[in-house]
Design a protein around this motif. Sequence first.
Motif, short mmCIF file in Angstrom:
data_model
loop_
_atom_site.label_atom_id
_atom_site.label_comp_id
_atom_site.label_asym_id
_atom_site.label_seq_id
_atom_site.Cartn_x
_atom_site.Cartn_y
_atom_site.Cartn_z
N TYR A 52 34.21 -8.16 17.09
CA TYR A 52 33.10 -9.11 17.21
C TYR A 52 32.34 -8.79 18.50
O TYR A 52 32.98 -8.45 19.49
N PRO A 53 31.00 -8.79 18.48
CA PRO A 53 30.13 -9.34 17.43
C PRO A 53 29.81 -8.41 16.26
O PRO A 53 29.27 -8.87 15.25
N ASP A 54 30.10 -7.11 16.35
CA ASP A 54 29.95 -6.20 15.21
C ASP A 54 28.60 -6.39 14.53
O ASP A 54 28.50 -6.69 13.34
N HIS A 55 27.51 -6.21 15.29
CA HIS A 55 26.17 -6.43 14.75
C HIS A 55 25.83 -5.47 13.60
O HIS A 55 26.09 -4.27 13.69
N ASN A 56 25.28 -6.03 12.54
CA ASN A 56 24.80 -5.25 11.40
C ASN A 56 23.37 -5.67 11.08
O ASN A 56 23.07 -6.87 11.02
N ARG A 72 28.78 -10.39 13.07
CA ARG A 72 29.68 -10.61 11.93
C ARG A 72 31.06 -10.99 12.44
O ARG A 72 31.62 -10.33 13.31
N LYS A 73 31.59 -12.09 11.90
CA LYS A 73 32.93 -12.55 12.24
C LYS A 73 33.91 -12.08 11.16
O LYS A 73 33.86 -12.54 10.03
N THR A 74 34.78 -11.15 11.53
CA THR A 74 35.76 -10.62 10.59
C THR A 74 37.03 -11.47 10.60
O THR A 74 37.58 -11.76 11.66
N PHE A 75 37.49 -11.84 9.40
CA PHE A 75 38.71 -12.61 9.25
C PHE A 75 39.80 -11.71 8.69
O PHE A 75 39.63 -11.05 7.67
N PHE A 76 40.95 -11.68 9.39
CA PHE A 76 42.09 -10.87 9.00
C PHE A 76 43.28 -11.79 8.79
O PHE A 76 43.69 -12.52 9.69
N LEU A 77 43.80 -11.81 7.57
CA LEU A 77 44.89 -12.72 7.19
C LEU A 77 44.53 -14.17 7.53
O LEU A 77 45.36 -14.95 7.99
N GLY A 78 43.26 -14.51 7.33
CA GLY A 78 42.80 -15.88 7.52
C GLY A 78 42.36 -16.23 8.92
O GLY A 78 41.89 -17.35 9.15
N LYS A 79 42.50 -15.32 9.88
CA LYS A 79 42.14 -15.62 11.27
C LYS A 79 40.95 -14.80 11.71
O LYS A 79 40.88 -13.59 11.44
N TRP A 80 40.00 -15.44 12.41
CA TRP A 80 38.87 -14.74 12.99
C TRP A 80 39.35 -13.87 14.14
O TRP A 80 39.92 -14.36 15.10
N VAL A 81 39.11 -12.57 14.02
CA VAL A 81 39.51 -11.61 15.05
C VAL A 81 38.34 -11.45 16.02
O VAL A 81 37.31 -10.89 15.67
#
Length: 258
Positions: free
Chosen positions: A129-133, A114-123
């Motif tokens: 990341y990769p934060d597997h779910n 999972r790619k998390t976006f914070f204030l529009g930017k991929w963290v």
Amino acid sequence: MEKDKPRISVTIITLNEEANIRRTLESVQWTDEIVVLDSGSSDRTVSICREFTDKVFHQEWLGFGKQKNAAIDKAAGEWVLSLDADEPVEKELAEEIKRITSDPGSVDGYRIPRKTFFLGKWVKHGGWYPDHNLRLFRKGKGRFEERAVHEAVKVSGAVGTTRHAILHYAYPDLASYLASINKYSSLAVDVMAEKGIPASKTTWFNIVFRPVFTFIFKYIIRLGFLDGKHGLMINLFHAYYVFAKYAKAWEYSKKVQE
């Protein structure tokens, strides 16, 4: 496969998600079935969902795990892809899922990065990341643990990992992240209360030092600083979440003792 039986069902739970849901639904139009379980939205969430599927249901809130399982129970597909309302899928992931679900030799469940976006930017760093779910599984093989928060799928069978990712647009602004911290720190205390909060969970060591250690671990050891200002802010906020969780646990323990 039975004639006319869907191969892939997407399940999504919603509550006032008009800012996110269209993007997510557009990303899964290639699937055979979309099931939405709404818990009483007062915005345009339901009407937007009905543009994409006629399988939009109402269910009073049961808690995250139970709510997601209720959505799964309404799915008819051989495979279930469980998404949150703010989680569209990459085009490359869509193609990968099509291949997986068409292969009779595929395992029973798949963890998806999972790619998390914070204030529009991929963290990309700090453990974000990769934060597997585990989100893709054969119907009947996977269920969510019925916890109030941090629910996860348990699969009966072998589990693999996809190469491509879900996109997570959870934090478009600081206010939304602060609201999330307040909500999830309180839910974490509810879980502790259900289990009986051990004294070690509410010590001042946890309140004072765990947030500091969390920030050092994520920002320095796990290279969160490589994400620049975004990395600094998101990891400071996460450290604050840890502080809020243990501070609220302490507050709860004091009330119980009164």
